[in-house]
Design a protein around this motif. Structure first.
Motif, PDB file in Angstrom:
ATOM      1  N   LEU A  36      -3.463   8.821  -5.847  1.00  0.00           N
ATOM      2  CA  LEU A  36      -4.285   7.631  -5.970  1.00  0.00           C
ATOM      3  C   LEU A  36      -4.778   7.180  -4.601  1.00  0.00           C
ATOM      4  CD1 LEU A  36      -2.229   4.350  -6.476  1.00  0.00           C
ATOM      5  CD2 LEU A  36      -1.334   6.339  -5.315  1.00  0.00           C
ATOM      6  N   ARG A  37      -5.726   6.255  -4.639  1.00  0.00           N
ATOM      7  CA  ARG A  37      -6.171   5.575  -3.434  1.00  0.00           C
ATOM      8  C   ARG A  37      -5.874   4.087  -3.591  1.00  0.00           C
ATOM      9  NH1 ARG A  37      -8.583   6.954   0.700  1.00  0.00           N
ATOM     10  NH2 ARG A  37      -9.387   4.848   0.912  1.00  0.00           N
ATOM     11  N   VAL A  38      -5.410   3.464  -2.518  1.00  0.00           N
ATOM     12  CA  VAL A  38      -5.072   2.044  -2.552  1.00  0.00           C
ATOM     13  C   VAL A  38      -6.113   1.271  -1.740  1.00  0.00           C
ATOM     14  CG1 VAL A  38      -3.336   0.303  -2.034  1.00  0.00           C
ATOM     15  CG2 VAL A  38      -2.621   2.594  -2.757  1.00  0.00           C
ATOM     16  N   PRO A  39      -6.910   0.418  -2.386  1.00  0.00           N
ATOM     17  CA  PRO A  39      -7.943  -0.335  -1.666  1.00  0.00           C
ATOM     18  C   PRO A  39      -7.333  -1.315  -0.665  1.00  0.00           C
ATOM     19  CG  PRO A  39      -8.272  -0.429  -4.049  1.00  0.00           C
ATOM     20  CD  PRO A  39      -6.917   0.140  -3.826  1.00  0.00           C
ATOM     21  N   SER A  40      -8.170  -1.759   0.276  1.00  0.00           N
ATOM     22  CA  SER A  40      -7.726  -2.687   1.315  1.00  0.00           C
ATOM     23  C   SER A  40      -7.396  -4.061   0.734  1.00  0.00           C
ATOM     24  CB  SER A  40      -8.807  -2.866   2.384  1.00  0.00           C
ATOM     25  OG  SER A  40      -9.049  -1.671   3.069  1.00  0.00           O
ATOM     26  N   LEU A  41      -6.355  -4.645   1.250  1.00  0.00           N
ATOM     27  CA  LEU A  41      -6.064  -6.049   0.982  1.00  0.00           C
ATOM     28  C   LEU A  41      -7.109  -6.886   1.714  1.00  0.00           C
ATOM     29  CD1 LEU A  41      -3.653  -7.718  -0.344  1.00  0.00           C
ATOM     30  CD2 LEU A  41      -2.824  -8.005   1.994  1.00  0.00           C
ATOM     31  N   PRO A  42      -7.626  -7.944   1.095  1.00  0.00           N
ATOM     32  CA  PRO A  42      -8.609  -8.789   1.795  1.00  0.00           C
ATOM     33  C   PRO A  42      -8.021  -9.376   3.072  1.00  0.00           C
ATOM     34  CG  PRO A  42      -8.547  -9.318  -0.547  1.00  0.00           C
ATOM     35  CD  PRO A  42      -7.384  -8.403  -0.286  1.00  0.00           C
ATOM     36  N   GLY A  43      -8.842  -9.516   4.077  1.00  0.00           N
ATOM     37  CA  GLY A  43      -8.387 -10.120   5.327  1.00  0.00           C
ATOM     38  C   GLY A  43      -8.880  -9.370   6.536  1.00  0.00           C
ATOM     39  N   GLY A  85       2.189  -1.390  -1.075  1.00  0.00           N
ATOM     40  CA  GLY A  85       1.242  -2.459  -1.328  1.00  0.00           C
ATOM     41  C   GLY A  85       0.275  -2.269  -2.479  1.00  0.00           C
ATOM     42  N   TYR A  86       0.663  -1.567  -3.541  1.00  0.00           N
ATOM     43  CA  TYR A  86      -0.236  -1.363  -4.681  1.00  0.00           C
ATOM     44  C   TYR A  86      -0.335  -2.665  -5.485  1.00  0.00           C
ATOM     45  CZ  TYR A  86      -2.329   0.853  -8.756  1.00  0.00           C
ATOM     46  OH  TYR A  86      -3.165   1.186  -9.772  1.00  0.00           O
ATOM     47  N   PRO A  87      -1.483  -3.101  -6.040  1.00  0.00           N
ATOM     48  CA  PRO A  87      -2.760  -2.379  -6.120  1.00  0.00           C
ATOM     49  C   PRO A  87      -3.652  -2.512  -4.887  1.00  0.00           C
ATOM     50  CG  PRO A  87      -2.936  -4.418  -7.338  1.00  0.00           C
ATOM     51  CD  PRO A  87      -1.523  -4.346  -6.836  1.00  0.00           C
ATOM     52  N   ARG A  88      -3.284  -3.403  -3.956  1.00  0.00           N
ATOM     53  CA  ARG A  88      -4.050  -3.503  -2.710  1.00  0.00           C
ATOM     54  C   ARG A  88      -3.080  -3.529  -1.545  1.00  0.00           C
ATOM     55  NH1 ARG A  88      -9.440  -4.832  -2.766  1.00  0.00           N
ATOM     56  NH2 ARG A  88     -10.353  -5.256  -4.809  1.00  0.00           N
ATOM     57  N   GLY A  89      -3.477  -2.898  -0.445  1.00  0.00           N
ATOM     58  CA  GLY A  89      -2.568  -2.862   0.698  1.00  0.00           C
ATOM     59  C   GLY A  89      -3.291  -2.466   1.956  1.00  0.00           C
ATOM     60  N   GLY A  90      -2.586  -1.730   2.815  1.00  0.00           N
ATOM     61  CA  GLY A  90      -3.192  -1.291   4.064  1.00  0.00           C
ATOM     62  C   GLY A  90      -2.855  -2.197   5.224  1.00  0.00           C
ATOM     63  N   LYS A  91      -3.543  -1.969   6.330  1.00  0.00           N
ATOM     64  CA  LYS A  91      -3.217  -2.620   7.595  1.00  0.00           C
ATOM     65  C   LYS A  91      -3.361  -4.133   7.566  1.00  0.00           C
ATOM     66  CE  LYS A  91      -7.817  -1.504   9.544  1.00  0.00           C
ATOM     67  NZ  LYS A  91      -8.344  -0.774   8.352  1.00  0.00           N
ATOM     68  N   ALA A  92      -4.241  -4.655   6.710  1.00  0.00           N
ATOM     69  CA  ALA A  92      -4.439  -6.105   6.645  1.00  0.00           C
ATOM     70  C   ALA A  92      -3.169  -6.839   6.223  1.00  0.00           C
ATOM     71  CB  ALA A  92      -5.581  -6.439   5.686  1.00  0.00           C
ATOM     72  N   SER A  93      -2.260  -6.153   5.530  1.00  0.00           N
ATOM     73  CA  SER A  93      -1.015  -6.791   5.088  1.00  0.00           C
ATOM     74  C   SER A  93      -0.096  -7.143   6.249  1.00  0.00           C
ATOM     75  CB  SER A  93      -0.285  -5.886   4.095  1.00  0.00           C
ATOM     76  OG  SER A  93       0.112  -4.672   4.715  1.00  0.00           O
ATOM     77  N   PHE A 111      -2.932   0.542  11.567  1.00  0.00           N
ATOM     78  CA  PHE A 111      -3.817   1.535  10.965  1.00  0.00           C
ATOM     79  C   PHE A 111      -3.481   1.747   9.495  1.00  0.00           C
ATOM     80  CE2 PHE A 111      -0.267   4.304  11.988  1.00  0.00           C
ATOM     81  CZ  PHE A 111      -0.318   5.341  11.047  1.00  0.00           C
ATOM     82  N   ASP A 112      -4.492   2.194   8.757  1.00  0.00           N
ATOM     83  CA  ASP A 112      -4.323   2.528   7.344  1.00  0.00           C
ATOM     84  C   ASP A 112      -3.780   3.942   7.222  1.00  0.00           C
ATOM     85  OD1 ASP A 112      -5.343   0.136   6.179  1.00  0.00           O
ATOM     86  OD2 ASP A 112      -7.398   0.812   6.501  1.00  0.00           O
ATOM     87  N   LEU A 113      -2.653   4.082   6.545  1.00  0.00           N
ATOM     88  CA  LEU A 113      -2.124   5.412   6.257  1.00  0.00           C
ATOM     89  C   LEU A 113      -3.120   6.197   5.403  1.00  0.00           C
ATOM     90  CD1 LEU A 113       1.563   4.487   5.396  1.00  0.00           C
ATOM     91  CD2 LEU A 113       0.837   5.863   7.353  1.00  0.00           C
ATOM     92  N   PRO A 114      -3.005   7.518   5.365  1.00  0.00           N
ATOM     93  CA  PRO A 114      -3.869   8.303   4.472  1.00  0.00           C
ATOM     94  C   PRO A 114      -3.803   7.782   3.037  1.00  0.00           C
ATOM     95  CG  PRO A 114      -2.654   9.766   5.925  1.00  0.00           C
ATOM     96  CD  PRO A 114      -2.099   8.383   6.156  1.00  0.00           C
ATOM     97  N   ALA A 115      -4.962   7.681   2.403  1.00  0.00           N
ATOM     98  CA  ALA A 115      -5.129   7.207   1.022  1.00  0.00           C
ATOM     99  C   ALA A 115      -5.070   5.690   0.893  1.00  0.00           C
ATOM    100  CB  ALA A 115      -4.109   7.851   0.073  1.00  0.00           C
ATOM    101  N   PHE A 116      -5.002   4.976   2.012  1.00  0.00           N
ATOM    102  CA  PHE A 116      -4.972   3.518   1.975  1.00  0.00           C
ATOM    103  C   PHE A 116      -6.185   2.934   2.699  1.00  0.00           C
ATOM    104  CE2 PHE A 116      -0.564   4.464   1.151  1.00  0.00           C
ATOM    105  CZ  PHE A 116      -0.127   3.438   0.335  1.00  0.00           C
ATOM    106  N   GLU A 118      -9.275   1.812   4.534  1.00  0.00           N
ATOM    107  CA  GLU A 118     -10.482   2.467   5.021  1.00  0.00           C
ATOM    108  C   GLU A 118     -10.243   3.897   5.494  1.00  0.00           C
ATOM    109  OE1 GLU A 118     -13.037  -1.149   6.892  1.00  0.00           O
ATOM    110  OE2 GLU A 118     -11.126  -0.759   7.893  1.00  0.00           O
ATOM    111  N   SER A 119      -9.012   4.367   5.385  1.00  0.00           N
ATOM    112  CA  SER A 119      -8.700   5.733   5.805  1.00  0.00           C
ATOM    113  C   SER A 119      -9.040   6.736   4.707  1.00  0.00           C
ATOM    114  CB  SER A 119      -7.221   5.872   6.172  1.00  0.00           C
ATOM    115  OG  SER A 119      -6.931   5.200   7.377  1.00  0.00           O
ATOM    116  N   GLU A 120      -9.253   7.983   5.118  1.00  0.00           N
ATOM    117  CA  GLU A 120      -9.499   9.048   4.152  1.00  0.00           C
ATOM    118  C   GLU A 120      -8.181   9.512   3.534  1.00  0.00           C
ATOM    119  OE1 GLU A 120     -13.482  10.963   6.292  1.00  0.00           O
ATOM    120  OE2 GLU A 120     -11.554  11.987   6.447  1.00  0.00           O
ATOM    121  N   GLY A 121      -8.318  10.310   2.487  1.00  0.00           N
ATOM    122  CA  GLY A 121      -7.144  10.835   1.805  1.00  0.00           C
ATOM    123  C   GLY A 121      -7.026  10.270   0.402  1.00  0.00           C
ATOM    124  N   LYS A 122      -6.324  10.985  -0.452  1.00  0.00           N
ATOM    125  CA  LYS A 122      -6.147  10.536  -1.836  1.00  0.00           C
ATOM    126  C   LYS A 122      -4.786  10.933  -2.392  1.00  0.00           C
ATOM    127  CE  LYS A 122      -8.635  14.593  -3.632  1.00  0.00           C
ATOM    128  NZ  LYS A 122      -9.712  15.066  -4.535  1.00  0.00           N
TER     129      LYS A 122
END
Length: 322
Positions: A36-43, A85-93, A111-116, A118-122
């Motif tokens: 899966l891919r996890v979209p960015s948390l707002p912020g 951080g599913y359904p939203r996560g990434g560096k903004a958290s 930084f966003d891990l792969p699949a999270f 704005e980073s690439e990966g799935k």
């Protein structure tokens, strides 16, 4: 005669149905967690009064997105790695933690891990490829943005497992801070089966088969448990007593395996949401730990962290940091 045969076959049919159900159920759940891919948390940093440089680096052929907060008068930069951080996560958290540490003058690299985000990966591998991404982030910084700096690691949950894996497997980072880590993929999924009230004896073998199908038969190659014995960097681990996501005792297991001369285990009174529920305690311990490494006057080290300890020092539940 027909009824007797039916009665004889009934237990086998029920058992077969249970096994088939557990296999289908667990494979679907594992596949959903991995593929899966996890979209960015707002912020954004600017919303919290922070000024960040947008940068990118490459790891395993993937372009990874990062925010760089340069240090101000300190000799330390922290690579901060987010959790699942599913359904939203990434560096903004991690912006909540980045704000006070940046104000203290430390450099931050989120930084966003792969699949999270704005980073690439799935695909999520629970510390294998993620640990390599952490190591590549450190190399990227030491060759450029943070050249001449001490570059250490902070991670939460999945990020905590990833920084521990990177520190032992690749000798990445000059120090390691892990908040609510798990020791292995197996221990993580065992805990979650338990929390769901599902019998481990029936479901866990199916989980292992599903993980092997999705990630390969050696799917645990990035497990912190496998690499903790090679972590010699100063080490700070937090475990939460009421954690319902990762096994509470995994933190003490990992720190006990490390040969690091400086290693501290802090026991938090709340659950897995430590950055929300125990933020002041976590921030205080991190600031004190970084202060001892930076040699900054006016920052009192935690009495539980000192060099040369034969066993990992322990801070009791709920005790306030200095």
């Amino acid at each position: 005669m027909g009824k007797r045969r039916l009665l004889l076959w009934l237990p086998a049919v029920v058992l077969g149905a249970a096994i088939l159900f557990s296999l289908v159920y667990t494979h679907r759940r594992v596949h959903e967690r991995v593929d899966l891919r996890v979209p960015s948390l707002p912020g954004l940093p600017e919303e919290r009064g922070l000024s960040a440089q947008r940068v990118a680096f490459f790891s395993q052929g993937l372009r990874l997105s990062a925010w760089w907060f340069p240090p101000r008068g300190r000799g330390i930069t922290v690579v901060a790695v987010h959790g699942y951080g599913y359904p939203r996560g990434g560096k903004a958290s991690l912006l909540k933690l980045a704000l006070p540490l940046s104000r203290q003058g430390y450099g931050l690299f989120l930084f966003d891990l792969p699949a999270f985000g704005e980073s690439e990966g799935k695909r999520i591998t629970f510390a294998d490829r993620e640990g390599r991404a952490v190591s590549d982030a450190v190399l990227f910084l030491k060759k450029g943005l943070a050249q001449g700096q001490s570059v250490g690691l902070f991670g939460y949950s999945l990020g905590a497992a990833s920084v521990l894996s990177a520190a032992g497997r690749y000798q990445a980072g000059d120090f390691v801070i892990a908040l609510c880590p798990y020791a292995s993929i197996d221990s993580l999924f065992r805990k979650q089966l338990s929390e769901q009230g599902l019998p481990s004896a029936l479901f866990f073998p199916m989980v292992r088969l599903s993980l092997a199908w999705e990630l390969g038969w050696n799917y645990g190659r990035g497990d912190p448990l496998r690499w903790a014995g090679a972590i010699r960097q100063p080490l700070l681990i937090f475990s939460a007593a009421q954690d319902r996501e990762v096994p509470f005792r995994d933190g003490s297991l990992l720190i006990g395996l490390s040969p690091a001369k400086v290693r501290t285990l802090v026991l938090l009174p709340g659950g897995h949401g430590a950055l929300r529920d125990s933020f002041s305690l976590v921030l205080g311990e991190i600031s004190a730990f970084l202060g001892t490494l930076d040699g900054v006057k006016g920052v009192s080290p935690s009495p539980s962290g000192f060099p040369g300890s034969a066993s990992p020092p322990l801070r009791p539940l709920g005790e306030n940091p200095p």
